[in-house]
Structures are given as structure tokens and as C-alpha cells.
Scaffold this motif. Structure first.
Motif, PDB file in Angstrom:
ATOM      1  N   GLY A 212      22.073   1.458   5.774  1.00  0.00           N
ATOM      2  CA  GLY A 212      21.583   2.629   6.491  1.00  0.00           C
ATOM      3  C   GLY A 212      22.667   3.531   7.036  1.00  0.00           C
ATOM      4  O   GLY A 212      22.378   4.469   7.787  1.00  0.00           O
ATOM      5  N   ALA A 213      23.921   3.283   6.643  1.00  0.00           N
ATOM      6  CA  ALA A 213      25.026   4.109   7.147  1.00  0.00           C
ATOM      7  C   ALA A 213      24.868   5.560   6.724  1.00  0.00           C
ATOM      8  O   ALA A 213      24.581   5.850   5.568  1.00  0.00           O
ATOM      9  CB  ALA A 213      26.356   3.565   6.646  1.00  0.00           C
ATOM     10  N   GLU A 214      25.063   6.461   7.671  1.00  0.00           N
ATOM     11  CA  GLU A 214      25.028   7.901   7.400  1.00  0.00           C
ATOM     12  C   GLU A 214      26.409   8.527   7.526  1.00  0.00           C
ATOM     13  O   GLU A 214      26.567   9.725   7.305  1.00  0.00           O
ATOM     14  CB  GLU A 214      24.052   8.599   8.353  1.00  0.00           C
ATOM     15  CG  GLU A 214      22.605   8.164   8.146  1.00  0.00           C
ATOM     16  CD  GLU A 214      21.641   8.926   9.033  1.00  0.00           C
ATOM     17  OE1 GLU A 214      22.086   9.783   9.822  1.00  0.00           O
ATOM     18  OE2 GLU A 214      20.428   8.661   8.927  1.00  0.00           O
ATOM     19  N   ASN A 227      39.856   3.459  15.344  1.00  0.00           N
ATOM     20  CA  ASN A 227      38.686   4.132  15.905  1.00  0.00           C
ATOM     21  C   ASN A 227      37.617   4.323  14.834  1.00  0.00           C
ATOM     22  O   ASN A 227      37.919   4.413  13.642  1.00  0.00           O
ATOM     23  CB  ASN A 227      39.068   5.509  16.461  1.00  0.00           C
ATOM     24  CG  ASN A 227      40.040   5.431  17.623  1.00  0.00           C
ATOM     25  OD1 ASN A 227      40.248   4.375  18.208  1.00  0.00           O
ATOM     26  ND2 ASN A 227      40.645   6.555  17.967  1.00  0.00           N
ATOM     27  N   LEU A 228      36.384   4.437  15.289  1.00  0.00           N
ATOM     28  CA  LEU A 228      35.286   4.699  14.363  1.00  0.00           C
ATOM     29  C   LEU A 228      34.139   5.344  15.111  1.00  0.00           C
ATOM     30  O   LEU A 228      33.717   4.858  16.165  1.00  0.00           O
ATOM     31  CB  LEU A 228      34.797   3.390  13.722  1.00  0.00           C
ATOM     32  CG  LEU A 228      33.564   3.477  12.825  1.00  0.00           C
ATOM     33  CD1 LEU A 228      33.831   4.336  11.597  1.00  0.00           C
ATOM     34  CD2 LEU A 228      33.115   2.075  12.395  1.00  0.00           C
ATOM     35  N   ALA A 229      33.656   6.466  14.585  1.00  0.00           N
ATOM     36  CA  ALA A 229      32.380   7.051  15.002  1.00  0.00           C
ATOM     37  C   ALA A 229      31.416   6.812  13.854  1.00  0.00           C
ATOM     38  O   ALA A 229      31.683   7.234  12.721  1.00  0.00           O
ATOM     39  CB  ALA A 229      32.520   8.541  15.289  1.00  0.00           C
ATOM     40  N   ALA A 230      30.309   6.105  14.124  1.00  0.00           N
ATOM     41  CA  ALA A 230      29.426   5.638  13.058  1.00  0.00           C
ATOM     42  C   ALA A 230      27.985   5.998  13.366  1.00  0.00           C
ATOM     43  O   ALA A 230      27.484   5.709  14.454  1.00  0.00           O
ATOM     44  CB  ALA A 230      29.554   4.124  12.910  1.00  0.00           C
ATOM     45  N   ALA A 231      27.319   6.612  12.395  1.00  0.00           N
ATOM     46  CA  ALA A 231      25.901   6.945  12.522  1.00  0.00           C
ATOM     47  C   ALA A 231      25.130   6.179  11.460  1.00  0.00           C
ATOM     48  O   ALA A 231      25.591   6.028  10.322  1.00  0.00           O
ATOM     49  CB  ALA A 231      25.684   8.448  12.346  1.00  0.00           C
ATOM     50  N   ALA A 232      23.944   5.694  11.848  1.00  0.00           N
ATOM     51  CA  ALA A 232      23.123   4.938  10.902  1.00  0.00           C
ATOM     52  C   ALA A 232      21.658   5.118  11.256  1.00  0.00           C
ATOM     53  O   ALA A 232      21.310   5.529  12.369  1.00  0.00           O
ATOM     54  CB  ALA A 232      23.502   3.458  10.916  1.00  0.00           C
ATOM     55  N   ARG A 234      17.569   3.274  10.628  1.00  0.00           N
ATOM     56  CA  ARG A 234      16.761   2.139  10.198  1.00  0.00           C
ATOM     57  C   ARG A 234      15.315   2.511  10.451  1.00  0.00           C
ATOM     58  O   ARG A 234      14.893   2.651  11.605  1.00  0.00           O
ATOM     59  CB  ARG A 234      17.158   0.876  10.955  1.00  0.00           C
ATOM     60  CG  ARG A 234      16.505  -0.392  10.418  1.00  0.00           C
ATOM     61  CD  ARG A 234      17.178  -1.630  10.980  1.00  0.00           C
ATOM     62  NE  ARG A 234      18.572  -1.715  10.549  1.00  0.00           N
ATOM     63  CZ  ARG A 234      19.422  -2.640  10.997  1.00  0.00           C
ATOM     64  NH1 ARG A 234      19.022  -3.523  11.904  1.00  0.00           N
ATOM     65  NH2 ARG A 234      20.672  -2.663  10.557  1.00  0.00           N
ATOM     66  N   GLY A 235      14.569   2.714   9.367  1.00  0.00           N
ATOM     67  CA  GLY A 235      13.220   3.231   9.516  1.00  0.00           C
ATOM     68  C   GLY A 235      13.274   4.633  10.089  1.00  0.00           C
ATOM     69  O   GLY A 235      13.976   5.503   9.575  1.00  0.00           O
ATOM     70  N   GLN A 236      12.549   4.847  11.177  1.00  0.00           N
ATOM     71  CA  GLN A 236      12.539   6.158  11.822  1.00  0.00           C
ATOM     72  C   GLN A 236      13.553   6.263  12.957  1.00  0.00           C
ATOM     73  O   GLN A 236      13.640   7.296  13.614  1.00  0.00           O
ATOM     74  CB  GLN A 236      11.135   6.448  12.373  1.00  0.00           C
ATOM     75  CG  GLN A 236      10.061   6.509  11.301  1.00  0.00           C
ATOM     76  CD  GLN A 236      10.372   7.561  10.240  1.00  0.00           C
ATOM     77  OE1 GLN A 236      10.662   8.718  10.565  1.00  0.00           O
ATOM     78  NE2 GLN A 236      10.324   7.161   8.975  1.00  0.00           N
ATOM     79  N   ARG A 237      14.322   5.213  13.196  1.00  0.00           N
ATOM     80  CA  ARG A 237      15.273   5.203  14.310  1.00  0.00           C
ATOM     81  C   ARG A 237      16.669   5.541  13.821  1.00  0.00           C
ATOM     82  O   ARG A 237      17.076   5.149  12.724  1.00  0.00           O
ATOM     83  CB  ARG A 237      15.269   3.846  14.993  1.00  0.00           C
ATOM     84  CG  ARG A 237      13.902   3.452  15.521  1.00  0.00           C
ATOM     85  CD  ARG A 237      13.979   2.197  16.349  1.00  0.00           C
ATOM     86  NE  ARG A 237      14.737   2.419  17.582  1.00  0.00           N
ATOM     87  CZ  ARG A 237      14.938   1.482  18.500  1.00  0.00           C
ATOM     88  NH1 ARG A 237      14.461   0.253  18.319  1.00  0.00           N
ATOM     89  NH2 ARG A 237      15.615   1.736  19.593  1.00  0.00           N
ATOM     90  N   ARG A 238      17.386   6.267  14.645  1.00  0.00           N
ATOM     91  CA  ARG A 238      18.760   6.645  14.336  1.00  0.00           C
ATOM     92  C   ARG A 238      19.633   6.392  15.553  1.00  0.00           C
ATOM     93  O   ARG A 238      19.196   6.601  16.684  1.00  0.00           O
ATOM     94  CB  ARG A 238      18.839   8.110  13.909  1.00  0.00           C
ATOM     95  CG  ARG A 238      18.334   8.329  12.492  1.00  0.00           C
ATOM     96  CD  ARG A 238      18.238   9.778  12.104  1.00  0.00           C
ATOM     97  NE  ARG A 238      18.050   9.906  10.669  1.00  0.00           N
ATOM     98  CZ  ARG A 238      16.911   9.664  10.031  1.00  0.00           C
ATOM     99  NH1 ARG A 238      15.845   9.282  10.727  1.00  0.00           N
ATOM    100  NH2 ARG A 238      16.827   9.793   8.719  1.00  0.00           N
ATOM    101  N   ALA A 239      20.852   5.969  15.300  1.00  0.00           N
ATOM    102  CA  ALA A 239      21.766   5.652  16.394  1.00  0.00           C
ATOM    103  C   ALA A 239      23.179   6.056  16.014  1.00  0.00           C
ATOM    104  O   ALA A 239      23.526   6.158  14.834  1.00  0.00           O
ATOM    105  CB  ALA A 239      21.718   4.161  16.725  1.00  0.00           C
ATOM    106  N   VAL A 240      23.985   6.294  17.030  1.00  0.00           N
ATOM    107  CA  VAL A 240      25.402   6.611  16.866  1.00  0.00           C
ATOM    108  C   VAL A 240      26.206   5.644  17.720  1.00  0.00           C
ATOM    109  O   VAL A 240      25.910   5.466  18.912  1.00  0.00           O
ATOM    110  CB  VAL A 240      25.711   8.064  17.282  1.00  0.00           C
ATOM    111  CG1 VAL A 240      27.216   8.289  17.391  1.00  0.00           C
ATOM    112  CG2 VAL A 240      25.109   9.043  16.278  1.00  0.00           C
ATOM    113  N   ALA A 241      27.200   5.021  17.112  1.00  0.00           N
ATOM    114  CA  ALA A 241      28.108   4.117  17.827  1.00  0.00           C
ATOM    115  C   ALA A 241      29.523   4.655  17.721  1.00  0.00           C
ATOM    116  O   ALA A 241      29.904   5.242  16.702  1.00  0.00           O
ATOM    117  CB  ALA A 241      28.037   2.712  17.246  1.00  0.00           C
ATOM    118  N   VAL A 242      30.309   4.463  18.767  1.00  0.00           N
ATOM    119  CA  VAL A 242      31.715   4.848  18.770  1.00  0.00           C
ATOM    120  C   VAL A 242      32.547   3.665  19.257  1.00  0.00           C
ATOM    121  O   VAL A 242      32.210   3.045  20.274  1.00  0.00           O
ATOM    122  CB  VAL A 242      31.977   6.080  19.665  1.00  0.00           C
ATOM    123  CG1 VAL A 242      33.468   6.431  19.658  1.00  0.00           C
ATOM    124  CG2 VAL A 242      31.149   7.271  19.193  1.00  0.00           C
TER     125      VAL A 242
END
Length: 408
Positions: A212-214, A227-232, A234-242
Motif C-alpha cells: 500500500g505504499a504511496e 530519514n523517511l517520510a512515508a505515505a501509505a 489500506r482500504g479507505q484509510r491513509r496515513a503518513v509516517a515520518v
């Protein structure tokens, strides 16, 4: 920021780690994961702590380019003339030459896919006249977006005095990119970029590693760590992690994956909104001793030495061991006619890697007739003549790939 001035401090910091092993323990990373729809913070540690952003900086470089394109101040079809300053950037580069040209669209792809410092500076100069002026625009835009602890000194992310951000602020920027430029969002999931005759693979391992990685962006400098900024999604949910300041590529990826898994498993809507999370005071962690101990940043000792002169490429393929065997067989067939030095170099190719088996260090008057003779015999499928400039380019392909793969 003026990168040449900072090379000596970088080297001294790395050498100091050898003399004082106790300094090699890295400080813990700063992390945050946010629900992309609501902006609610689902988990965070030290997210307001000032950090060196490294190539996460390029997210703002790209944001401003998207903004200028949307406003009609620039166009994707623009041609950028590469300056000497852009062409001489250290670290991850595309290999742009001063005086040559690159399209803005392709430059932006290189910034995201290859984390190319030379392309980032070329974009900055094209949009603002100078990198310094562009850095001023970056800082002003950060303030407008609510990145309360961010100051930019350059377009690439090379370590510079005052060039700082936080995990919280980088999450703000990632969400702004998705919100403000949804049509351009797929760029961050791009797996390769065409450059010349090559197709160069992304340096962002998150794309292939997490379901699901975007996308978004990796970053590395000795001072920043990984460092990493990561968006993903799953289904209808989206999240961003840093993640900022991890000790290795593997640990930043594992940590980002855990954060995103936690976000997608969350059932509670409690927690601070991202806008409510403020900055923290305190010193900026320096990871140089921990992550660059015993090596000069950008060192590429794994790239084999290739003698000067002409070369013959006698083998090519996906498997390094097989290429080495094919090269050895071709040399045995030629016997004493060939001479030279056998070398196997890797080459980014079609979004992956290939290996090329060369015999290098030949004179032109030997290389060309030998290859023509092999072709005339009809028993050799692979024989390409490489002049010295092509040999140098092949070595630089491997050197750049190893540098980026080892760092970004």
C-alpha cells in the motif's frame, strides 16, 4: 550552506568516532504517524525536536515547483539550463553537466526518484534565479503551511547552519502535498526515471517493501542519519509516517512500517491534532559519529578500479556470477590476443540492475580489431567497443548507484 566548506567538519566528525567509540551510540530517532484524512496524531516520539532534514528538504523544493506550475509562473515543459553550481553539487546526483539542459518535468522526477542534488539546485535556480533566493521562498512557504520549526538554507538538504526541521513539520508538508496537488501525487510512487539511454531505479526502498505504499521521500546525511517520510493506504484509510535520525536504512524502514501498521490498526480517534503539536527546545542531535564512523561520506570503495584506456564489453546480464563466467570464457577464447584487465561493473537498467563484463585497459588499435574479428567469426554474441569516455561513464554509473544505495 556551502557544501564544500562542510566537508572537513564531516570528515572530522567521522574520524572522531574512531578515537572515541563511546560517541558512536546514536540518539533515538524522532517519529510521528498521522491519519491523513483527519490530521490526528496517532503516535509520536520527539516529533517536535529539531533535526537535520537531509533530502526530505526536497519535498519543499517540489512543493514550490508544483505551486509555480499551478500559478502559471512555470511549466512542466520548461527547459532548465544547468549552472556550474548545480553541476558541482556533492552527494546524490544525476550527473548533470554545466551548460547542458534538462526539462523541468524530468528534473522534478530526478529530484523525487533519484534524490538528485544537482537537479534540485537546477530547479531552484530556474524558479527563483538563485538557490539562496529559493531557500528564502522555501522558509516563507514553510511558515505559511504551519511548519513552525523549519528553516531552509538550500534546495537539496545538504547539512547547513540553521537548515533544520522536525518530524512534525515534515508530516505537515507531506499532507500539504497530497491536499494541494492531488494530480501530482503519483510522482512520489514513481519507480524509475529515464536518463539518456538508461532507466534509473528509485532510491526509495519503502515503495517495494510496504504493501500500500504511496511514496514520498528518503533522506540521508551523516549529521541527519537516515530519514523517511512515508505515505501509505489500506482500504479507505491513509496515513503518513515520518522517521528522522534512524541509524540505518533497515531500521528507518522497519520503524516506519511499525508506525503505519499501528495507524491502520488504530480504532480510537483520540489524540492531538497535528496543528496542536508544538516544537521542542534543545540541541540538534548529530548522528555523524554513529552512522559515518570510519568512512568519508560518499566513499565508494566497493567500485572496482578500472585501468585507463579502451575496453571491450564481452558479457552482460542479470546475474553477476554468470556474467563473470561468460567474461572468463570470452577471455579464454581470445587467449593471448586480448590482454587487459577483466572487470565486472553493475549498471542500473530498466528499473533494476544488470552487470557488464569488461576487459579494460586496452589500446584503441587492439580493441577495435579484436571486436571486429570476433563479430566476423560469428561465434560471439556480445562484443561492444567502449572508448575511454564510455568506460569512465560506466564506472561513474556504478559509483553513483553505490553511493545512493548506501546512503539514501
Amino acid at each position: 550552506m556551502r557544501a564544500p566548506v562542510l566537508r572537513l567538519p564531516l570528515l572530522l566528525a567521522c574520524l572522531a568516532a574512531l578515537a572515541d567509540p563511546a560517541r558512536a551510540d546514536p540518539p533515538p530517532p524522532a517519529t510521528i504517524v498521522v491519519d491523513a484524512a483527519s490530521g490526528r496524531v496517532l503516535a509520536q516520539e520527539r516529533a517536535g525536536q529539531p533535526r537535520h532534514p537531509a533530502s526530505l528538504t526536497k519535498l519543499m523544493t517540489v512543493y514550490l515547483a508544483f505551486k509555480d506550475i499551478a500559478a502559471g509562473r512555470a511549466a512542466r515543459a520548461d527547459t532548465i539550463r544547468v549552472s556550474e553550481r548545480a553541476a558541482t553539487q556533492p552527494g546524490s546526483t544525476l550527473g548533470l553537466k554545466a551548460g547542458t539542459a534538462i526539462g523541468l518535468e524530468q528534473a522534478l522526477r530526478a529530484v523525487v526518484v533519484r534524490s538528485a542534488n544537482d537537479a534540485a539546485v537546477a530547479v531552484a535556480e530556474h524558479l527563483a534565479g538563485s538557490e539562496d533566493a529559493f531557500a528564502g521562498r522555501m522558509t516563507a512557504e514553510a511558515a505559511r503551511l504551519g511548519m513552525t520549526a523549519t528553516r531552509f538554507a538550500n534546495a537539496s538538504g545538504l547539512t547547513a547552519p540553521g537548515h533544520l526541521s522536525t518530524a512534525r513539520d515534515m508530516a505537515v508538508l507531506a499532507l500539504a502535498l497530497k491536499r494541494d496537488f492531488p494530480a501530482a501525487w503519483p510522482l512520489f510512487a514513481t519507480r524509475e526515471v529515464a536518463w539518456g539511454k538508461a532507466r534509473l531505479p528509485t532510491v526509495n526502498g519503502f515503495l517495494a517493501a510496504y504493501p500500500g505504499a504511496e511514496g514520498l521521500k528518503t533522506g540521508f546525511t551523516c549529521h541527519a542519519g537516515y530519514n523517511l517520510a512515508a505515505a501509505a493506504s489500506r482500504g479507505q484509510r491513509r496515513a503518513v509516517a515520518v522517521v528522522m535520525g534512524s541509524a540505518s536504512k533497515e531500521s528507518r524502514l522497519a520503524l516506519a512500517a511499525r508506525l503505519l501498521d499501528r495507524a491502520f490498526a488504530a480504532t480510537s480517534s483520540e489524540g492531538l491534532m497535528l496543528a496542536e503539536l508544538g516544537p521542542q527546545d534543545g540541541p540538534v542531535p548529530d548522528l555523524a559519529a554513529a552512522v559515518c564512523s570510519g568512512a568519508v561520506p560518499g566513499e565508494t570503495a566497493a567500485t572496482p578500479r578500472v585501468p585507463p584506456g579502451w575496453a571491450l564489453e564481452l558479457a552482460f546480464g542479470r546475474d553477476r556470477a554468470q556474467v563473470a563466467r561468460d567474461l572468463a570464457a570470452a577471455r579464454r577464447k581470445l587467449g593471448s590476443r586480448l590482454g587487459g584487465t577483466p572487470v565486472v561493473l553493475l549498471r542500473p537498467f530498466d528499473g533494476g540492475l544488470r552487470y557488464r563484463g569488461l576487459v579494460a585497459g586496452l589500446a584503441q588499435d587492439k580493441a577495435v580489431p579484436l571486436c571486429l574479428g570476433l563479430r566476423a567469426e560469428g561465434g560471439e554474441e556480445r562484443c561492444l567497443v567502449l572508448p575511454p569516455a564510455a568506460v569512465e561513464a560506466a564506472v561513474n554509473d556504478e559509483r553513483r548507484y553505490r553511493m545512493i544505495a548506501a546512503r539514501e
